[in-house]
Design an enzyme around this catalytic site. Sequence first.
Site, PDB file in Angstrom:
ATOM      1  CG  ASN A  19      36.218  23.975 -10.827  1.00 22.04           C
ATOM      2  OD1 ASN A  19      36.232  25.018 -11.474  1.00 22.04           O
ATOM      3  ND2 ASN A  19      37.262  23.525 -10.155  1.00 22.04           N
ATOM      4  N   GLY A  27      42.044  16.305  -6.698  1.00 20.96           N
ATOM      5  CA  GLY A  27      41.705  15.077  -7.412  1.00 20.96           C
ATOM      6  C   GLY A  27      42.422  14.967  -8.740  1.00 20.96           C
ATOM      7  CG  ASP A  29      40.851  20.005 -12.673  1.00 21.46           C
ATOM      8  OD1 ASP A  29      41.243  19.814 -13.840  1.00 21.46           O
ATOM      9  OD2 ASP A  29      40.306  21.049 -12.293  1.00 21.46           O
ATOM     10  CB  SER A 115      30.591  13.335 -11.495  1.00 25.15           C
ATOM     11  OG  SER A 115      30.367  14.559 -12.162  1.00 25.15           O
ATOM     12  CB  THR A 116      33.170   8.777  -9.409  1.00 28.62           C
ATOM     13  OG1 THR A 116      34.554   8.773  -9.795  1.00 28.62           O
ATOM     14  CG2 THR A 116      32.292   8.431 -10.587  1.00 28.62           C
ATOM     15  CE1 TYR A 119      32.513  19.390  -7.985  1.00 28.35           C
ATOM     16  CE2 TYR A 119      31.971  18.924 -10.268  1.00 28.35           C
ATOM     17  CZ  TYR A 119      32.447  19.795  -9.304  1.00 28.35           C
ATOM     18  OH  TYR A 119      32.829  21.065  -9.655  1.00 28.35           O
TER      19      TYR A 119
END
Length: 163
Positions: A19, A27, A29, A115-116, A119
């Site tokens: 982020n 996730g 991260d 991003s999937t 996000y």
Amino acid sequence: MVRGDITRQPVDAVVTAANARLVGGGGVDGAVHAAAGPQLLATLREGWPDGCGTGAAVATPAYGLAPVQWVIHAVGPVWRGGGHGEPAQLASAYTEALARADDVGARSVAFPAISTGVYGYPKEEAARIAIRALQSAETAVEQALLVAYDDAARERYDRLLAG
Ligand code: APR
């Protein structure tokens, strides 16, 4: 392309979907921070106290992820319908990650589907952008590995890479 967990890939650098505040999260991260250990967050806090912009990326050592040497923290866009610059921001997250890999001399780099998850970027369109960005980038990186975390992602990458 490979099906698996990005924290298990034998590469020089692993990209995480961070982020903009670079404070860690869930996730992919969460998995990368858990595997690398607390020094990862400490290094981000010290080096980038204000985080970085959407579409940007920063590189840190990988600590407990060894033999991986580097973690590249790339910030993809939050999906807001597609009309707010998201495609260019997502492509930039991939190309900036490659640029950081070049900065540190990494030659093999594993990428998650930025991003999937949380996000909300539509997965098919995100995969097309990822492939296009990686295939057209000017970089010294020799192997850019797309990591499919589930069978649907593997099928999607297989199909798009074949086409
Ligand atoms: N290995 C590979 N891929 C993974 C793994 C893993 N261990 N864990 C999750 N993924 C995949 C998910 O299936 C998803 O397709 O990573 C993709 C990205 O999902 P998120 O991690 O939710 O990333 P993103 O959508 O970019 O959201 C970023 O989530 O955790 C926070 O700090 C992060 O705030 C940031 C936001």
